[in-house]
Scaffold this active site. Structure first.
Site, PDB file in Angstrom:
ATOM      1  N   SER A 124       2.165  38.462  47.675  1.00  0.00           N
ATOM      2  CA  SER A 124       1.139  37.539  49.579  1.00  0.00           C
ATOM      3  C   SER A 124      -0.607  37.665  49.090  1.00  0.00           C
ATOM      4  CB  SER A 124       1.504  38.278  50.666  1.00  0.00           C
ATOM      5  OG  SER A 124      -0.074  37.601  52.043  1.00  0.00           O
ATOM      6  N   TYR A 149       1.314  46.570  55.618  1.00  0.00           N
ATOM      7  CA  TYR A 149       2.048  45.553  55.216  1.00  0.00           C
ATOM      8  C   TYR A 149       1.496  45.071  54.081  1.00  0.00           C
ATOM      9  CZ  TYR A 149       3.780  41.021  53.776  1.00  0.00           C
ATOM     10  OH  TYR A 149       4.161  39.701  53.016  1.00  0.00           O
ATOM     11  N   LYS A 153       3.139  44.999  49.588  1.00  0.00           N
ATOM     12  CA  LYS A 153       3.138  43.964  48.566  1.00  0.00           C
ATOM     13  C   LYS A 153       1.931  44.765  47.384  1.00  0.00           C
ATOM     14  CE  LYS A 153       5.805  41.049  51.438  1.00  0.00           C
ATOM     15  NZ  LYS A 153       7.187  41.031  50.426  1.00  0.00           N
TER      16      LYS A 153
HETATM   17  P1  NAD Z   1      11.934  37.354  57.400  1.00  0.00           P
HETATM   18  O1  NAD Z   1      11.663  37.880  57.949  1.00  0.00           O
HETATM   19  O2  NAD Z   1      12.083  34.949  57.805  1.00  0.00           O
HETATM   20  O3  NAD Z   1      12.895  36.934  55.755  1.00  0.00           O
HETATM   21  C1  NAD Z   1      12.788  38.598  55.427  1.00  0.00           C
HETATM   22  C2  NAD Z   1      14.766  38.617  55.532  1.00  0.00           C
HETATM   23  O4  NAD Z   1      14.698  39.923  54.378  1.00  0.00           O
HETATM   24  C3  NAD Z   1      14.683  38.753  56.762  1.00  0.00           C
HETATM   25  O5  NAD Z   1      16.482  38.224  57.059  1.00  0.00           O
HETATM   26  C4  NAD Z   1      15.588  39.732  57.359  1.00  0.00           C
HETATM   27  O6  NAD Z   1      16.585  39.793  57.720  1.00  0.00           O
HETATM   28  C5  NAD Z   1      15.498  40.651  55.806  1.00  0.00           C
HETATM   29  N1  NAD Z   1      15.478  42.286  55.301  1.00  0.00           N
HETATM   30  C6  NAD Z   1      14.826  42.405  55.810  1.00  0.00           C
HETATM   31  N2  NAD Z   1      14.765  44.051  55.362  1.00  0.00           N
HETATM   32  C7  NAD Z   1      15.569  44.245  54.368  1.00  0.00           C
HETATM   33  C8  NAD Z   1      16.613  45.377  53.954  1.00  0.00           C
HETATM   34  N3  NAD Z   1      16.226  46.002  53.644  1.00  0.00           N
HETATM   35  N4  NAD Z   1      17.774  44.980  53.138  1.00  0.00           N
HETATM   36  C9  NAD Z   1      18.159  43.425  53.408  1.00  0.00           C
HETATM   37  N5  NAD Z   1      17.490  42.693  54.405  1.00  0.00           N
HETATM   38  C10 NAD Z   1      17.071  43.044  54.771  1.00  0.00           C
HETATM   39  O7  NAD Z   1      10.523  36.670  56.770  1.00  0.00           O
HETATM   40  P2  NAD Z   1      10.005  35.081  55.066  1.00  0.00           P
HETATM   41  O8  NAD Z   1       9.230  34.602  56.356  1.00  0.00           O
HETATM   42  O9  NAD Z   1      10.729  34.302  54.485  1.00  0.00           O
HETATM   43  O10 NAD Z   1       9.792  36.071  53.840  1.00  0.00           O
HETATM   44  C11 NAD Z   1       9.670  36.403  52.981  1.00  0.00           C
HETATM   45  C12 NAD Z   1       9.531  36.965  51.790  1.00  0.00           C
HETATM   46  O11 NAD Z   1       8.061  36.619  51.542  1.00  0.00           O
HETATM   47  C13 NAD Z   1       9.228  38.727  52.598  1.00  0.00           C
HETATM   48  O12 NAD Z   1       9.895  39.392  51.807  1.00  0.00           O
HETATM   49  C14 NAD Z   1       7.590  38.919  52.757  1.00  0.00           C
HETATM   50  O13 NAD Z   1       6.833  39.591  53.356  1.00  0.00           O
HETATM   51  C15 NAD Z   1       6.553  37.690  51.563  1.00  0.00           C
HETATM   52  N6  NAD Z   1       5.868  36.930  52.596  1.00  0.00           N
HETATM   53  C16 NAD Z   1       6.204  35.999  53.689  1.00  0.00           C
HETATM   54  C17 NAD Z   1       4.272  35.283  54.233  1.00  0.00           C
HETATM   55  C18 NAD Z   1       4.932  33.936  55.301  1.00  0.00           C
HETATM   56  O14 NAD Z   1       4.154  34.052  56.205  1.00  0.00           O
HETATM   57  N7  NAD Z   1       6.162  34.133  55.768  1.00  0.00           N
HETATM   58  C19 NAD Z   1       3.666  34.986  53.608  1.00  0.00           C
HETATM   59  C20 NAD Z   1       3.483  36.350  52.240  1.00  0.00           C
HETATM   60  C21 NAD Z   1       4.593  36.646  51.578  1.00  0.00           C
HETATM   61  N1  UFG Z   2      -4.858  31.866  64.132  1.00  0.00           N
HETATM   62  C1  UFG Z   2      -5.851  31.341  64.826  1.00  0.00           C
HETATM   63  N2  UFG Z   2      -4.806  31.726  66.581  1.00  0.00           N
HETATM   64  C2  UFG Z   2      -3.756  31.652  66.599  1.00  0.00           C
HETATM   65  C3  UFG Z   2      -3.351  32.833  64.917  1.00  0.00           C
HETATM   66  C4  UFG Z   2      -4.149  31.949  63.917  1.00  0.00           C
HETATM   67  O1  UFG Z   2      -7.129  31.039  65.403  1.00  0.00           O
HETATM   68  O2  UFG Z   2      -2.611  32.315  68.173  1.00  0.00           O
HETATM   69  C5  UFG Z   2      -5.869  31.648  63.031  1.00  0.00           C
HETATM   70  C6  UFG Z   2      -6.616  32.618  62.313  1.00  0.00           C
HETATM   71  O3  UFG Z   2      -7.616  33.104  62.824  1.00  0.00           O
HETATM   72  C7  UFG Z   2      -6.788  32.326  60.877  1.00  0.00           C
HETATM   73  C8  UFG Z   2      -5.789  31.110  60.761  1.00  0.00           C
HETATM   74  O4  UFG Z   2      -5.230  30.697  61.921  1.00  0.00           O
HETATM   75  O5  UFG Z   2      -7.944  31.683  61.046  1.00  0.00           O
HETATM   76  C9  UFG Z   2      -3.950  31.268  60.723  1.00  0.00           C
HETATM   77  O6  UFG Z   2      -4.196  32.878  60.699  1.00  0.00           O
HETATM   78  P1  UFG Z   2      -1.868  33.100  60.563  1.00  0.00           P
HETATM   79  O7  UFG Z   2      -1.784  34.399  61.343  1.00  0.00           O
HETATM   80  O8  UFG Z   2      -1.402  32.172  60.397  1.00  0.00           O
HETATM   81  O9  UFG Z   2      -2.516  33.915  59.045  1.00  0.00           O
HETATM   82  P2  UFG Z   2      -3.100  34.391  58.250  1.00  0.00           P
HETATM   83  O10 UFG Z   2      -3.932  33.721  56.670  1.00  0.00           O
HETATM   84  O11 UFG Z   2      -3.730  35.421  58.724  1.00  0.00           O
HETATM   85  O12 UFG Z   2      -2.106  35.431  57.305  1.00  0.00           O
HETATM   86  C10 UFG Z   2      -1.057  35.166  56.572  1.00  0.00           C
HETATM   87  C11 UFG Z   2       0.262  35.908  56.552  1.00  0.00           C
HETATM   88  C12 UFG Z   2       0.188  37.471  56.318  1.00  0.00           C
HETATM   89  C13 UFG Z   2      -0.316  36.615  54.695  1.00  0.00           C
HETATM   90  C14 UFG Z   2      -1.366  36.486  54.749  1.00  0.00           C
HETATM   91  C15 UFG Z   2      -2.277  35.908  53.468  1.00  0.00           C
HETATM   92  O13 UFG Z   2       0.692  35.798  58.092  1.00  0.00           O
HETATM   93  O14 UFG Z   2       1.756  38.084  56.041  1.00  0.00           O
HETATM   94  O15 UFG Z   2      -1.269  35.509  55.173  1.00  0.00           O
HETATM   95  O16 UFG Z   2      -0.530  35.307  52.594  1.00  0.00           O
HETATM   96  F1  UFG Z   2      -0.572  38.047  54.470  1.00  0.00           F
END
Ligand code: NAD
Ligand code: UFG
Length: 338
Positions: A124, A149, A153
């Site tokens: 991330s 979190y 990562k």
């Molecule tokens: P998500 O929660 O939808 O998917 C993660 C999946 O992993 C879920 O289906 C959950 O049930 C499964 N899981 C968790 N722990 C497990 C375990 N120990 N064994 C088996 N299954 C397990 O999340 P996502 O948004 O699809 O994110 C996927 C990956 O990308 C995550 O590692 C997350 O940290 C990373 N990521 C997501 C974002 C985002 O904004 N969505 C941003 C940066 C990184």
């Molecule tokens: N925001 C609002 N109102 C809301 C939610 C968000 O104004 O209800 C604003 C935040 O302040 C920020 C922007 O919208 O300026 C984006 O916020 P998000 O929460 O959607 O995303 P972030 O960039 O804060 O965080 C995301 C993921 C994290 C990850 C990070 C960097 O949620 O898991 O990007 O990859 F770590």
């Protein structure tokens, strides 16, 4: 390739299963369903016209992972499984460290025992330090994470770098995602956060559908053109395609490599709300609220390295992201329970 997709029932995993299948690969999923529904994979199969093999189980169960790897002749792993809520990780750090670190190490053990040498990891942009200059290149400073979190990562990246360094045949790709949003254009799969959404896009679409009263804009006095926070939003289908590109890269490189997956463009909160209203023909009531602790003013990626070395570029626009989020939200207001 036969690809073990951990966490494949989740938001990004299910979209990646579709893109892998469409590119001719065979995804095999393990997911403990702690944050997902198996229906996502039934819908993904409907999109690509092919069943997706699913094992309900925990990645920390090394024996089960080894059994799946052997049975399906796995060539490569994509490791999505993990807990991902920043706010929850602050309240409950230990389950985050346990789940995210132990699942990564268990996977490395299973790969070692079965001879699998290639892995793609979901990292991330949160691993970058707050004091970098934008855009963030892959060589920007990391660490000083603001929440557990983010540290998980950061630590998993290090574990996987060491795993790669321990054997010259191994290949590791660390993908740093910026802000994944949107849904498959079919409207069949998408993101359905539990409870009140923390992230901007699901909050906007739930407000538009009437599930939330009003969007709080966290801060309008940032040093940005309209005072609201700027982020690099990337369509989840483009992100999923980035994983297909990473698999290709793994085939011809060893060692550990890191790539940003973003668009390289920043969009403010107010710009996103306006784009959503225009693309979807709906109104999103908003109010200004205080800044959210830990938020940066601006965060966006340099995408030169992924364009050059992965031969991958995000193609979808902010309008595509809004339209596809809305299509998913209005057809599935209760996610996979509908
Ligand atoms: P998500 O929660 O939808 O998917 C993660 C999946 O992993 C879920 O289906 C959950 O049930 C499964 N899981 C968790 N722990 C497990 C375990 N120990 N064994 C088996 N299954 C397990 O999340 P996502 O948004 O699809 O994110 C996927 C990956 O990308 C995550 O590692 C997350 O940290 C990373 N990521 C997501 C974002 C985002 O904004 N969505 C941003 C940066 C990184
Ligand atoms: N925001 C609002 N109102 C809301 C939610 C968000 O104004 O209800 C604003 C935040 O302040 C920020 C922007 O919208 O300026 C984006 O916020 P998000 O929460 O959607 O995303 P972030 O960039 O804060 O965080 C995301 C993921 C994290 C990850 C990070 C960097 O949620 O898991 O990007 O990859 F770590």
């Amino acid at each position: 390739m036969n690809v073990l997709v951990t966490g494949g029932a989740g938001y990004i995993g299910s979209h990646t299963c579709v893109e892998l299948t469409e590119a001719g690969h065979t995804p095999i999923v393990i997911d403990n369903l702690s944050n997902s529904s198996p229906k996502s994979l039934e819908r993904a199969a409907e999109i690509c016209g092919r069943q997706i093999r699913f094992y309900e189980g925990d990645v920390r169960d090394v024996g089960l992972v080894e059994q799946i790897i052997t049975e399906h002749n796995i060539d490569c792993v994509i490791h999505f499984a993990g807990l991902k809520s920043v706010s929850e990780s602050v309240k409950m750090p230990l389950p985050y460290y346990r789940n995210n670190l132990e699942s990564t190490m268990a996977l490395c053990d299973a790969m070692t025992h079965t001879g699998v040498k290639k892995i793609v990891f979901s990292s991330s942009a949160t691993v970058y330090s707050a004091d970098n200059i934008m855009p963030l290149s892959e060589s920007a400073k990391t660490g000083d994470c603001t929440n557990p979190y983010g540290w998980t990562k950061y630590m998993c990246e290090q574990i996987l770098r060491d795993f790669a360094a321990a054997s010259s045949e191994r290949s590791v790709v660390l993908l740093r995602y910026f802000n994944p949003v949107g849904a498959h254009p079919s409207g069949l799969i998408g993101e359905h956060p539990n409870g009140v959404p923390n992230n901007l896009m699901p909050y906007i679409s739930q407000t538009a559908v009437g599930k939330r009263e009003c969007l709080s804009i966290f801060g309008d006095d940032y040093p940005t053109p309209d005072g609201t926070g700027v982020r690099d939003y990337i369509h989840v289908v483009d992100l999923a395609k980035g994983h297909v590109a990473a698999l290709k890269y793994l085939g011809s490189h060893t060692g550990a490599s890191v790539f940003n997956l973003g668009t390289g463009k920043g969009t403010s909160v107010r710009q996103m709300v306006a784009a959503f209203e225009q693309a979807c023909g709906v109104t999103v009531p908003c109010k200004t609220a205080p800044r959210r602790a830990g938020d940066l003013a601006v965060c966006y990626a340099s995408v030169d390295k992924s364009a050059c070395e992965l031969d991958w570029k995000a193609e979808k626009t902010i309008e595509d992201m809004c339209r596809d989020s809305w299509n998913w939200q209005k057809n599935n207001p209760n996610g996979y329970d509908d």
